[in-house]
Structures are given as C-alpha cells and as structure tokens.
Write an enzyme that holds these catalytic residues in place. Structure first.
Site, short mmCIF file in Angstrom:
data_model
loop_
_atom_site.label_atom_id
_atom_site.label_comp_id
_atom_site.label_asym_id
_atom_site.label_seq_id
_atom_site.Cartn_x
_atom_site.Cartn_y
_atom_site.Cartn_z
N CYS A 79 0.52 -0.38 -6.81
CA CYS A 79 0.60 -1.12 -5.55
C CYS A 79 0.62 -2.63 -5.82
O CYS A 79 1.53 -3.11 -6.48
CB CYS A 79 -0.54 -0.70 -4.61
N HIS A 187 0.90 4.64 -3.88
CA HIS A 187 -0.38 5.04 -4.47
C HIS A 187 -0.24 6.45 -5.03
O HIS A 187 -0.32 7.41 -4.28
CB HIS A 187 -1.47 5.01 -3.40
N GLU A 189 -2.31 8.16 -6.61
CA GLU A 189 -3.56 8.92 -6.42
C GLU A 189 -3.70 9.43 -4.99
O GLU A 189 -4.58 10.23 -4.69
CB GLU A 189 -4.76 8.05 -6.82
#
Lengths: 214, 252
Positions: A79, A187, A189
């Site tokens: 990011c 992102h 994750e």
C-alpha cells in the site's frame, strides 16, 4: 526470517497475523540494527507519504532500505509502503520517496476525462490484469480480485516494472517490481486467497534467496 | 472494474455473536471467529461487527474478539458500537480491525471524526448514519442511540459534513426499512450518494436476494449490508452475488 519495518504508520497487526497464518517466521522492529539481520523486509504503511518519509529519514531507515534494495535483497512494500518505493509524491507538495522504482505518486483526479465524477478513495475489490504472470509474486496464481484502499496512485515511468494492474479511471499499478524490490498497492493480507498466495510467494522467494546466499 | 460489495453484519454482545444466528454445521453459532470464517468462505467482501455490549467488561472483551478475528480473517472488517474517543479507535485498530464505525459519538462531538481521520487516515473512519423520513422536514432526519433519539440534523447535510470532516465511507441505515424486509431504501441511498464523494453502504430492509440488484442499479450504492437475511439463511452471500452477476452488477 522476515523483518516487518515498524515506523509507526502501518497496520502491522494484519500483516503479522497473515504471516502467522502462512507459517512464515517474522519479527517486527523499528531498528536498523535488528532489521539488518532479516532475510527479507516488508514495508507496510497506511497514511500520508510525507509523514512516512519524514519518519523513515529521521530514523535512519530510508538509507538502510535503499542500500538493502540496491544490494538486491528481498523487499516488499504494501500500500503506502509500495508508493514509498517510487521517486516522489505530489501529496502535500512534492516529497521525495525512496527512489528505488521509476515513477511518481499522484492523487486520483476524481473526475474522468469526460468530466464525470468518481469516488476517491479507490476502495474495494478490483480485478487484476497480469502483465508478468511468471513474476515471483504471481507464482501459482490466476488473475482475480484484491482489496484496495487508496487515494493516490503511481504513474510509472517504465512499463517494465508493471507486474499486474487494475483499472479505476486510470490504469492502477497493482503489483510492481524490479529485481528483488517489489510492491503491492492493494492489501494482500486482506485480499483473501489470492492475496495470501502472493504473501506466501514472497515468503518462498525469501527462503530461496537464503539458500542461494548459502 | 471496482466491484460492488456485500457485507454481512454481526451483532456482538460480551464477545458472542447474538441475534438469532441459525447455522447448521457450525460447532458454535455464537462464535465470532467461526462465523467470520464462514462468511469469508461464502464470498463476503467485508464484515461489520457491531458491539452491543452494555458493560465495560463487554467492551473489553470486544478487543479480544477483534484480535482473534484479525488472526483468522483475510478480508477487511469494521468494528462499530460504543466508540466514543480516539483511545477507543486506537484500541480497536491496534487489535487488527481495518475500520471503525462512529455513530452517536460523532453526532455528539463531530470533531471526533476529524481527529480520527487526521490520526488514523480517512480510509479507516466510517460514519454510520441512522436515517428516518420526516414529513415535516420533507427529508430524512438523523437518529442516534440505535435509533431511539431523534436529532435536529438533516441526513444529506450531515452526510456532507461528515465527509468534509474526513469520513472515508458512510454506512447508511434506513430506519423506515429496517426490519421491514421489503427492500433497501433506494430514495434515501440515492439522495446521500448524490451529495458525497465517498463510498456509501446501504443498510436496512433486505428481505430477499432480489432486493440487492436495485440498490446498486437504481441508487448506485457501493456496498450493501444485511444481517438477519444471511444469519437465518434466507439467502446466502453466494446466492446474492450470483443474482447480481446475472443482472450485470459487477461482483467479485
């Protein structure tokens, strides 16, 4: 061991929890002396480019990350962490970045060329187009949706570093990389299986590099 | 192309998901972690956890829940309910939530939105607006305290203000439609969507899968949130997405 750089601007918890889910060993540290011992680095980040660079410079992390990348050691920016890898950003005037990848960061205009307004931030799930499907991060994956939240976008100066993109008015560099330095605008994750697969690929790449270095 | 999001909402009280979650095949239907995993696998794009604990202990437990959910869930999630101060936001975000949702506290002290946005970034500040149509006003009025108290605020004006103050997203609940199960409030959603530049999540009124396409096609919402329809398995996230896809709404 992957070192997650803690400079006070990232949601470290979500990245570190993702590492745990993948069974990748990691540590979190704000100190160059400790991070230096890592086999690979992750630069997370949420917030302002200018604040982030100020902290990285003040803490001596910026020169360390530059040297790390120039020595061709594994580095993944996520990011804002990806945007920091570029030359500069227009956020709050012009701020110099880490200058590891060719391009600059600018705000989404919020209006199309046809004069139609669109929403900023670019928030939600968007579909990736793979330009370099053989890239380390894209091993054993297929183009799918990943989760973005950002108001600024990179304009690359060379298409050679585009690994995957999506479209939100403009072409959004979603995965970028050159040698062992790479980044994702989204992102991973928070991007379900596809994002987790990319993190796992980074973990595998770090492990290979450890082997190669002996 | 950016997809439209489907967001199940879970009410959490003292660390447990409450309000009739009726799932077969789960070991424990009240476990937030098990339920979030379930919704993730079904294709939910995001989750919202609403803390309805009345006690201080309940709120503390919520932090543990957030941590545990963050440890297993690979999609974004928002936590709302009882967030009154920067400290509350910090605790929840540190525990691993991606966004916090402010409601009553933002009406009481709008500066809280600005403080949160300045400190954590707009992308993690959601302002929840509970709206009810008011004939005399000729528009919608903002309610607080879970819809119990009316305020002097008009919804569109308040929506504009919260965005100016740094809200990154609006969670818009129609109190007129909430629980009615006759569909989302399209007029309200469109009215708010027209005056703000951030994503709008429509909430309240979903009673069938067929209620989802219109909220995207006619009022251009960015996301739609629902609770009981998913919990009671009247439809599923996967079924809703299939329907949307068939009708040309782009989903993941």
């Amino acid at each position: 061991m992957i070192g997650i750089i803690d400079y006070g601007m990232g949601n470290l918890h979500s990245v570190s929890k993702a590492m745990e889910r993948l069974g990748l060993s990691y540590f979190i540290s704000p100190y160059v002396e400790e991070l230096k011992e890592a086999d690979g680095l992750i630069l997370p980040g949420v917030g302002s480019f200018k604040d982030a660079m100020n902290i990285l410079e003040a803490d001596g992390l910026a020169p360390f990350i530059r040297e790390w990348s120039q020595a061709d050691r594994p580095l993944l920016g996520i990011c804002l962490g990806m945007q920091l890898l570029f030359e500069e950003s227009e956020e709050n005037g012009t701020t110099q970045g880490l200058n590891l990848l060719p391009g600059r960061v600018r705000r989404f205009r919020g209006v199309t060329e046809a004069g139609e307004a669109y929403k900023v931030p670019h928030m939600g799930w968007n579909l990736l187009t793979f330009w370099q499907p053989e890239h380390t991060l894209l091993q054993n994956t297929a183009p799918g949706h990943v989760y973005f939240v950002h108001s600024f976008v990179v304009e690359v100066k060379s298409r050679d570093i585009l690994i995957a993109t999506c479209t939100y008015d403009v072409e959004v560099p979603a995965v970028v990389g050159q040698n062992a330095t790479m980044g994702t605008q989204f992102h991973p994750e928070k991007s379900s299986q596809l994002g987790m697969a990319m993190l796992e690929n980074f973990g595998n790449f770090v492990a290979q590099e450890v082997k190669a270095r002996g | 192309m950016l997809t439209k999001r489907i967001i199940p909402c879970l009410d959490v009280k003292d660390g447990r998901v409450v309000k009739g979650v009726q799932f077969l095949g789960l070991r424990d239907a009240g476990d937030p972690v098990e339920l979030s995993t379930f919704y993730d696998q079904e294709g939910a794009d995001e989750l919202v956890f609403l803390d309805i604990s009345a006690s201080h202990e309940g709120r503390k437990t919520m932090i543990d829940v957030v941590e545990e959910v963050a440890g297993t869930l690979a999609i974004p999630f928002t936590v709302g309910g009882g967030i009154n101060a920067l400290e509350d936001m910090r605790a929840i975000l540190r525990a691993g939530a991606d966004k916090v949702s402010l409601n009553t506290a933002a009406v009481k002290r709008p500066e809280l939105i600005t403080e949160g946005a300045d400190y954590f970034g707009s992308q993690c500040i959601v302002v929840a607006i509970d709206a009810k149509y008011d004939e005399s006003l000729g528009s919608w009025r903002v309610y607080t305290h879970g819809g119990r108290n009316s305020t002097a605020l008009e919804v569109k004006a308040w929506a504009r203000e919260v965005v100016e103050r740094g809200a990154g997203e609006i969670l818009l609940t129609s109190m007129d439609q909430d629980g009615a199960k006759t569909g989302f409030d399209l007029a309200l959603t469109e009215a708010v969507n027209e005056v703000v530049s951030v994503p709008v999540i429509a909430s309240g009124g979903a009673g069938a899968g067929e209620h989802f396409p219109p909220v995207f096609q006619q009022s251009n919402a960015d996301a739609a949130l629902a609770a009981s329809i998913f919990h009671y398995k009247e439809t599923s996230v996967a079924e809703v997405k299939k329907l949307l896809d068939e009708q040309g709404v782009v989903v993941r």
